[in-house]
Write a protein that holds these residues in place. Structure first.
Motif, mmCIF file in Angstrom:
data_model
loop_
_atom_site.group_PDB
_atom_site.id
_atom_site.type_symbol
_atom_site.label_atom_id
_atom_site.label_comp_id
_atom_site.label_asym_id
_atom_site.label_seq_id
_atom_site.Cartn_x
_atom_site.Cartn_y
_atom_site.Cartn_z
ATOM 1 N N ASP A 1 -46.617 21.532 -12.723
ATOM 2 C CA ASP A 1 -47.906 22.065 -12.262
ATOM 3 C C ASP A 1 -47.967 23.588 -12.255
ATOM 4 O O ASP A 1 -49.058 24.158 -12.405
ATOM 5 C CB ASP A 1 -48.214 21.546 -10.853
ATOM 6 N N GLN B 1 -50.458 17.398 -5.907
ATOM 7 C CA GLN B 1 -51.111 18.278 -6.871
ATOM 8 C C GLN B 1 -52.349 18.916 -6.236
ATOM 9 O O GLN B 1 -53.160 18.231 -5.621
ATOM 10 C CB GLN B 1 -51.521 17.490 -8.110
ATOM 11 N N GLN C 1 -42.514 17.454 -10.619
ATOM 12 C CA GLN C 1 -43.971 17.593 -10.581
ATOM 13 C C GLN C 1 -44.387 19.039 -10.313
ATOM 14 O O GLN C 1 -45.331 19.550 -10.908
ATOM 15 C CB GLN C 1 -44.565 16.675 -9.507
#
Length: 504
Positions: free
Chosen positions: A270, A308, A266
């Motif tokens: 990002d 995030q 992840q």
């Protein structure tokens, strides 16, 4: 009935707020139309004959229209049509300088007054028709003069960098430092040079902005990363930097382990999305630094792990500490050109300062993100008391605060403001007690009220949400942020310190 309408709206509309669509906010503006021209799907390109009547009408319309935003286009057209001979080419050169902000003088010039007046020359009549006049150069001179006068009629403003510019208005390309700014810088240097820095005094001076030259050391002190005692600072820096790279050796190899590979994946996805229009953050060396910082933080904070939005919070620290070693524009600087030891120091300092920030708002990123939920509710309560019209407008069109304010809390307004504005905002957050957790609420309220007129003019759910998710802050600079902070301070003073002041 209202609920049914809302459900049908989401079913009918494929392009709704929150779907995967181009975002035109502060960090993601539309591309320059000069670089990319697109034709709508439902239309076909139309090509007019150059010699047709319509083309002549269009040129007559364009030449008679005084639009400040079209000056550059008109300038290019005039330069193409002006023959490169005699005094006209010199005037075109002057026009080019007048249209270039980098070469524009601080005060309006009088080039137009020095241009020779156009000579009147009778038009030639050929077979009963008006032929082309022999004074083409004089007509071009007149056009150049008109463009120069239009340039001079525009207000002279300081150069404010656009979205891809990181430098604030006191950095390169900006007006020279004023006497007041020089005095403030001297005061900061005096405070930082003392054997034991008075942190309260430093916070007081930092509230209205920190000079670029002393921002790195000031942020390290105000975040609690460095001690106030000057003699101890070098030892603490050395120890903390070694400790960080000890974490790298201990944990970073585990990014491919079964327990952590999803977290690393992840992060890896990002990082390229972080400030995609700024070349600095697209460099492989910088992206690797961010990956290490975020992965090590996630490993050391299992209660929240990586969420995030945390990736955005590294960028202001990284830019501030990089600017310590860069005199030119930071956004295009090649980080790999720095000595390896300098790169390591910037990375370690960014990690520790980001960690200090997140220690105060970690409940924003734990399971179900209760910190953000509470802050959004507090924002709704605050707005309902200070501006009942906006609150009622949201209720009327069924706009929930969570639909737009979640991102404001999760990313600390970084997706709403250009990075240069975020850095200025964080000067004040560092100076405020609980600035990132408590004062940020009042900044969000002031930010919402700033767009009161635009909000009340939107008369449907979709338009409201599109506005709130794409607020036009691309041209904002230090002045706008200063006014926003002043309004936030007023709200904090009137509401936080006197909660009974506003009664429904």
């Amino acid at each position: 009935m209202a609920t049914d309408n809302r459900i049908n709206f989401w079913r009918r509309n494929a392009k709704v707020p929150g779907s995967v669509q181009p975002v035109y906010g502060a960090q993601h503006p539309p591309l320059d139309p000069c670089l990319r021209r697109t034709i709508p799907k439902d239309t076909k390109p139309k090509f007019n004959n150059i010699g047709s009547k319509k083309a002549c009408s269009f040129h007559e319309f364009a030449s008679s229209t005084d639009d400040a935003w079209d000056i550059d286009d008109e300038e290019d057209e005039e330069l193409r049509r002006t023959p490169p001979s005699g005094p006209v080419s010199i005037q075109a050169s002057l026009l080019h300088q007048a249209g270039d902000p980098a070469r524009r003088p601080n005060h309006p010039t009088t080039e137009a007054q020095s241009l020779p007046p156009p000579q009147e020359d009778a038009a030639e009549h050929v077979n009963g028709r008006v032929g082309k006049s022999s004074s083409d150069a004089d007509l071009s001179t007149s056009s150049v003069r008109s463009l120069l006068q239009k340039q001079q009629s525009l207000p002279v403003r300081p150069i404010i960098p656009l979205v891809a510019r990181i430098s604030d208005q006191n950095a390169s390309g900006a007006p020279p430092m004023t006497v007041r700014e020089k005095t403030r810088l001297d005061k900061f240097k005096q405070l930082l040079a003392s054997p034991n820095t008075d942190l309260e005094e430093l916070r007081k001076h930092s509230w209205s902005g920190i000079p670029r030259e002393v921002r790195p050391i000031t942020w390290r002190l105000l975040s609690g990363y460095l001690p106030a005692n000057r003699e101890r600072r070098e030892l603490v820096l050395q120890r903390k930097r070694e400790e960080y790279f000890g974490f790298i050796e201990q944990y970073y190899h585990s990014r491919t382990d079964e327990n952590y590979k999803d977290t690393y994946r992840q992060i890896h996805i990002d990082i390229p999305r972080t400030n995609p229009l700024i070349p600095l953050f697209q460099q492989p060396a910088v992206q690797e630094v961010f990956e290490r910082i975020l992965f090590i933080w996630a490993i050391r904070h299992p209660a929240s792990g990586y969420v995030q939005g945390i990736n955005d919070l590294v960028t202001p620290f990284f830019v501030a500490f990089l600017s310590e070693f860069v005199t030119e524009d930071v956004e295009n600087f090649e980080v790999a050109a720095l000595p390896q030891e300098t790169q390591r120091n910037i990375e370690a300092d960014s990690f520790w300062c980001m960690s200090k920030l997140l220690d105060g708002i970690q409940d924003n990123y734990t399971f179900a993100q209760p910190g953000i939920q509470n802050k959004v509710k507090a924002l709704e309560e605050l707005v309902s008391r200070i501006d009942a019209d906006i609150h009622s407008h949201f209720k009327k069109y069924e706009v929930e605060y969570l639909q737009f304010a979640f991102r404001w809390m999760n990313n600390l307004l970084m997706r709403e403001l250009p990075l240069r504005c975020t850095i200025r905002l964080w000067d004040t957050y560092q100076a405020e007690t609980d600035g990132f957790s408590h004062f940020h609420l009042y900044v969000c309220a002031a930010f919402l009220i700033e767009w009161r007129k635009e909000i009340l003019s939107m008369l449907d759910f979709q338009s409201l949400l599109m506005l709130l998710q794409n607020l036009p802050t691309i041209h904002w600079g230090n002045e706008e942020v200063g006014l926003l902070l002043a309004e936030a301070y007023r709200l904090k003073y009137m509401f936080a310190d006197a909660p009974s002041h506003y009664k429904r």
